[in-house]
Scaffold this motif. Structure first.
Motif, PDB file in Angstrom:
ATOM      1  N   THR A 549       0.824  -1.208   0.000  1.00 46.89           N
ATOM      2  CA  THR A 549       0.000   0.000   0.000  1.00 46.89           C
ATOM      3  C   THR A 549       0.858   1.258   0.000  1.00 46.89           C
ATOM      4  O   THR A 549       0.583   2.212  -0.744  1.00 46.89           O
ATOM      5  CB  THR A 549      -0.927  -0.009   1.224  1.00 46.89           C
ATOM      6  N   ALA A 550       1.911   1.269   0.796  1.00 45.46           N
ATOM      7  CA  ALA A 550       2.779   2.448   0.857  1.00 45.46           C
ATOM      8  C   ALA A 550       3.504   2.661  -0.460  1.00 45.46           C
ATOM      9  O   ALA A 550       3.630   3.797  -0.945  1.00 45.46           O
ATOM     10  CB  ALA A 550       3.778   2.304   1.999  1.00 45.46           C
ATOM     11  N   GLY A 551       3.979   1.563  -1.068  1.00 44.54           N
ATOM     12  CA  GLY A 551       4.661   1.680  -2.354  1.00 44.54           C
ATOM     13  C   GLY A 551       3.730   2.166  -3.447  1.00 44.54           C
ATOM     14  O   GLY A 551       4.106   2.984  -4.300  1.00 44.54           O
ATOM     15  N   LEU A 552       2.513   1.671  -3.440  1.00 42.75           N
ATOM     16  CA  LEU A 552       1.519   2.105  -4.426  1.00 42.75           C
ATOM     17  C   LEU A 552       1.224   3.593  -4.261  1.00 42.75           C
ATOM     18  O   LEU A 552       1.105   4.329  -5.247  1.00 42.75           O
ATOM     19  CB  LEU A 552       0.240   1.289  -4.268  1.00 42.75           C
ATOM     20  N   ARG A 553       1.130   4.034  -3.026  1.00 40.87           N
ATOM     21  CA  ARG A 553       0.861   5.452  -2.786  1.00 40.87           C
ATOM     22  C   ARG A 553       2.033   6.311  -3.251  1.00 40.87           C
ATOM     23  O   ARG A 553       1.846   7.402  -3.799  1.00 40.87           O
ATOM     24  CB  ARG A 553       0.587   5.679  -1.302  1.00 40.87           C
TER      25      ARG A 553
END
Length: 975
Positions: A549-553
């Motif tokens: 999720t953090a990487g996608l953001r």
């Protein structure tokens, strides 16, 4: 100091010093007088002094404590005062003759007295809930304090103290004698034995230094940050300072947090992460941390029970005892090994995976490469229309895949959608710690490594040197207790010949522990250390891809223009919706109380099928001749007041309002537009021009073009005039603006406003306001525009259109959002005369506005709204919810008012009900807390202090109650 002295100290009650005694002491030694209020303490007597010279704390301690111990406390304060990076600490106040410690006698008993500055700030103990940001801030405070004390030394640090975790075992033995409940005494004793066994091997590696040893909610104060979270920044008491284990200092802090975690020990991990970033602990210290937390919990409950026995009137101790038992229960609610893994990961340390070299196949007759792995995650194509709610859905999908492929399996580490729980305040155990294999019954199963067989209740364990294999679904061919070699047969998959059977496979590195099959997202990383993936026996395909999720953001932020913001500072990754619920990639279900776009609810099968069918049939632009655009326009005209029968179809509310403004100017021949302050109408050049909300655009009030004339918003709750009968007062503020436009000779093109004050949370306009202002606008040749984008289309429950509540008919209606249920769709409905005014400027055209797919989307929304009686539901559920919200006002001062009707509601938060000071930071924090509890909610209004409640119209009454219950929980417990 001998253990006998320590035992004697533990039996001491608080000093017998009354308020009158304290007043005499203050006057005699400090020339100070004021109002005294007793503060809580375990064995001291403390009074807050409110005087004309300031506020202080008078601390009275038994003479049994050596003076050098108190001198160490004062010296530590002076030391910290000299360090710029240290937390706030109080000043030590000297007596009239320059002493910092006074030795005196009261009624024959010797005491030692000190006076400290009263450190202002909010304490933490009375808060039932602490946000992760506050937990992290407390860990950081503990680290900064320990770091600042690292070079502090004083003879008074070497003392015998019952709280010294180096002495936890002997102290516990002494304290346990006071506990009369034998079951509780035995439980506490066994717990301490388990903790000490884990601490002892690590003890030689634990560093010693000066430590505060009581950085807890009782001894720190803080302030609220811009998100409304408490941030501790000051330490108010040094009574437990010692030379002790550095990690013990953090253990005390973590233990103190456990009564504010709602029973979840993982809630303390932000404190560990924050501490480690400032003053890193060694791996041995981190491994000792949780056993020390448990030891602290034992001492707390044992000491509390013992102190009550010697000082039964000590309300401070009695009040804390329930908290201390909650700490004990939370500390022992999870295995030591699990918390060790969680702490190491929180500190950024890697944990080695088990060594699988030399292992043999579990299924010797099956090629692992031929196993088909079934996607059961949140984004799985196998799920739709809520079918994952069927209890056996995962097994049905697995069996179907096995029938088609021969052998099929679930995936380890997958967050299963079927495990999501609707309307639940706690995240559910969704992460699979095992693999289920569906294969032919009778398939051979062999031991992958040497070990000892365990067999109980049809469950097999194969205990190897460092790991245990757990299997279910076997027809066993070996005896319980047998020793087997790698490759030896264990049995066959249970089931009748020619049928499918199931084999469940799981690892666990903790001998004797029966691990759970699923873990919560918060616990998944730690449990994966204890229960490594069975892909070691199968193939890499057995592991589900991990959400990033953090990487996608980060990728979003790298390529999506920055003005396009997320809800929340750390938003969940939402990948599925169903009715009024949203699901993130970890299987957490959220109640969607803010999404007024999906008016029917998420994932509606009839809506999706209708759009899909039309896409397969035809989609083009509106210049072509096709039935859907005619049929949809007819239906919109039929829903509108008589005379409003000319329809423009566009893609959004911004486009609809932009076009409405253009129509008003074309029809009137003028350019000047009247609008309201604090309003929002869209992002296009024209619709933004009449948008005056400083929450949406901080420069709104200073950047309007000269043709925009904003008048005071008729906010009947916090405006200049309050109440439903204030229309005349607000209209009087419009008159000068209209007169100025008249004097200019440029004419008035029209007036635009929401029929209900939606941007402020659904506040109704004063009775008669639209009637009178519409009349004045029309008298000047202007056009009246009703912006129904947010509030219309059945959302109000009692009315289809918002303007019906005011008893008026506008000249132009604009709609969007819910009319397409998430499909880009908007409309302008007006009179034929006004519509034809645009002809002189040329033809109107939108490439996708009014396309066949858009029109089918719009008609299907109307069909479903009628079939499912969504306007009636909005009225019934909305009225029920509004009553539940109104009840909060009686119990919580921050709840100022409930606005709106149907399923367009607003709950306004204020710091003072007289001044109506907006509770902006608190509202942001309340929204964050609601997210933790499974509710999507966001603030609105110029002050961002109103909860904008606008869920899908299919909202069930159970969901409405869940939302109200969670709000009650937040307001009662804190945020």
């Amino acid at each position: 100091m001998t253990d006998e002295v320590l035992v004697d100290r533990m039996a001491l009650p608080r000093p017998d010093v009354t308020v009158a005694d304290a007043e005499e002491i203050l006057l005699a030694h400090y020339s100070l007088s004021g109002t005294l209020t007793e503060l809580g303490s375990q064995q001291d007597r403390n009074y807050r002094v409110d005087s004309d010279r300031g506020r202080y704390v008078l601390k009275i301690c038994h003479a049994a404590y050596e003076t050098r111990e108190l001198e160490a406390q004062n010296a530590a304060i002076h030391h910290l005062k000299s360090r710029q990076d240290a937390p706030r600490v109080p000043n030590v106040i000297s007596t009239n003759d320059g002493r910092e410690i006074v030795v005196l006698t009261v009624r024959g008993q010797g005491y030692q007295v000190r006076l400290l500055e009263y450190l202002e700030g909010q304490g933490l103990t009375e808060l039932t809930y602490l946000a992760p940001a506050s937990v992290a801030a407390l860990g950081a405070l503990c680290a900064r304090l320990a770091q600042a004390l690292a070079d502090f030394n004083h003879p008074g640090l070497d003392r015998s103290l019952q709280w010294d975790l180096r002495r936890a075992g002997p102290v516990a033995v002494q304290l346990l004698s006071a506990i009369t409940d034998s079951a509780a005494r035995d439980r506490i004793a066994k717990t301490m034995v388990m903790a000490i066994r884990r601490i002892q091997p690590l003890a030689p590696s634990l560093r010693l230094q000066a430590v505060h040893h009581d950085v807890t909610g009782d001894n720190v104060v803080g302030h609220r940050n811009t998100r409304g979270h408490i941030v501790p920044d000051g330490v108010i008491d040094f009574g437990d300072i010692i030379r002790g284990w550095l990690v013990g200092d953090l253990a005390v802090t973590c233990a103190s947090l456990l009564h504010q975690t709602d029973g979840d020990p993982f809630h303390v991990l932000p404190a560990v992460t924050a501490y480690q970033a400032i003053y890193p602990l060694t791996e041995e210290e981190l491994k000792a941390l949780w056993p020390l937390v448990v030891a602290r919990a034992v001492i707390l409950v044992a000491s509390g029970e013992q102190q009550i026995s010697v000082d039964p009137d000590n309300d401070y101790v009695r009040g804390n005892l329930a908290h201390e038992w909650a700490i004990f229960d939370a500390a022992m609610s999870v295995p030591f090994e699990l918390m060790e893994a969680a702490i190491l990961k929180a500190a950024g340390l890697d944990v080695a995976a088990p060594e699988a070299s030399g292992w043999l196949p579990l299924l010797p007759d099956i090629d692992p490469a031929e196993i088909a792995y079934v996607d059961l995650g949140v984004r799985s194509p196998h799920f739709s229309a809520g079918n994952w709610l069927n209890a056996d859905m995962d097994w049905r999908l697995l069996a179907r895949a096995a029938t088609e492929n021969g052998t099929a399996a679930t995936r380890y580490g997958e967050y299963r959608l079927s495990r999501a729980s609707l309307g639940n305040a706690k995240e559910q155990a969704t992460c699979a710690l095992h693999i289920d294999i569906c294969l032919a019954a009778g398939s051979a199963v062999a031991a992958p490594f040497a070990g000892r067989i365990g067999w109980k209740d049809q469950h097999l364990t194969l205990a190897g040197d460092s790991i245990t294999l757990h299997l279910d679904g076997l027809d066993l061919s070996v005896e319980d207790g047998a020793e087997v070699a790698g490759g030896d047969p264990l049995g066959t998959v249970f089931g009748e010949a020619s049928s499918l059977g199931g084999l469940r496979v799981q690892f666990c590195s903790v001998a004797g522990l029966e691990p759970p099959l699923f873990a919560t997202p918060r616990e998944a990383a730690a449990w994966s250390v204890l229960c490594p993936s069975p892909s070691l026996l199968l193939s890499p395909g057995a592991d589900a891809p991990k959400p990033d999720t953090a990487g996608l953001r980060a990728r979003r932020q790298a390529h999506l223009a920055r003005p396009q913001k997320n809800y929340y500072a750390a938003p969940p990754q939402i990948e599925r919706g169903w009715r009024e619920h949203l699901f993130d990639v970890e299987g957490r279900a959220y109640l969607d109380m803010v999404n007024n776009v999906t008016i029917l609810g998420h994932g509606h099968p009839k809506f999706a099928a209708a759009i899909s069918a039309q896409w397969l049939r035809l989609n083009t632009n509106s210049r072509f001749h096709y039935a859907a655009i005619t049929e949809f326009s007819e239906r919109l005209a039929a829903l509108s007041p008589d005379g409003l029968d000319a329809v423009f179809l566009v893609n959004s509310g911004s486009e609809a309002n932009d076009l409405a403004l253009r129509l008003a100017q074309a029809h009137s021949g003028a350019r000047n537009m009247l609008c309201l302050l604090e309003a929002y109408h869209g992002w296009s050049a024209a619709s933004d021009a009449v948008s005056t909300s400083i929450a949406d655009n901080p420069q709104a009030l200073t950047t309007r073009p000269d043709w925009v004339h904003a008048v005071v918003s008729p906010n009947i709750y916090r405006g200049a005039f309050r109440g439903a009968d204030t229309a005349a007062h607000y209209l009087s503020a419009v008159t000068p603006v209209l007169e100025a436009i008249d004097a200019s000779g440029d004419g008035l093109a029209g007036f635009i406003c929401e029929s209900v004050y939606g941007n402020a949370g659904g506040i109704p306009l004063p009775d008669g306001y639209l009637r009178d202002i519409y009349a004045q606008v029309r008298a000047r040749g202007g056009v009246c525009i009703a912006d129904e984008v947010q509030v219309g289309y059945s959302r109000l429950g009692h009315y289809f259109w918002g303007f019906e509540q005011q008893g008026v008919v506008p000249d132009i209606i604009t709609i969007a959002k819910g009319m397409g249920n998430g499909h880009p769709l908007g409309a302008v409905i007006t009179t034929r005369e006004i519509a034809q005014s645009l002809e002189k400027e040329g033809a109107f055209f939108s490439s996708t506005g009014g396309s066949p797919v858009s029109c089918v989307a719009g008609m299907t929304v109307l069909d479903i709204m009628a079939e499912e009686k969504l306007q009636e539901n909005a009225r019934t559920v909305g009225d029920h919810l509004k009553a539940r919200l109104a009840a909060l006002i009686d119990r919580h001062p921050i709840a100022g008012a409930v606005h709106g009707m149907g399923l367009y509601l607003g709950l306004e938060f204020v710091r003072d009900r007289t001044t109506l000071e907006p509770a902006m930071e608190e509202t942001a924090a309340i929204c964050d807390r609601l997210l933790e509890l499974g509710v999507i909610m966001q603030p609105t209004g110029d002050h961002q202090n109103v909860l904008k409640i606008k869920p899908p119209l299919c909202l069930a009454i159970e969901s409405a109650d869940f939302f109200a219950d969670m709000l009650e929980k937040v307001l009662a417990e804190g945020w």
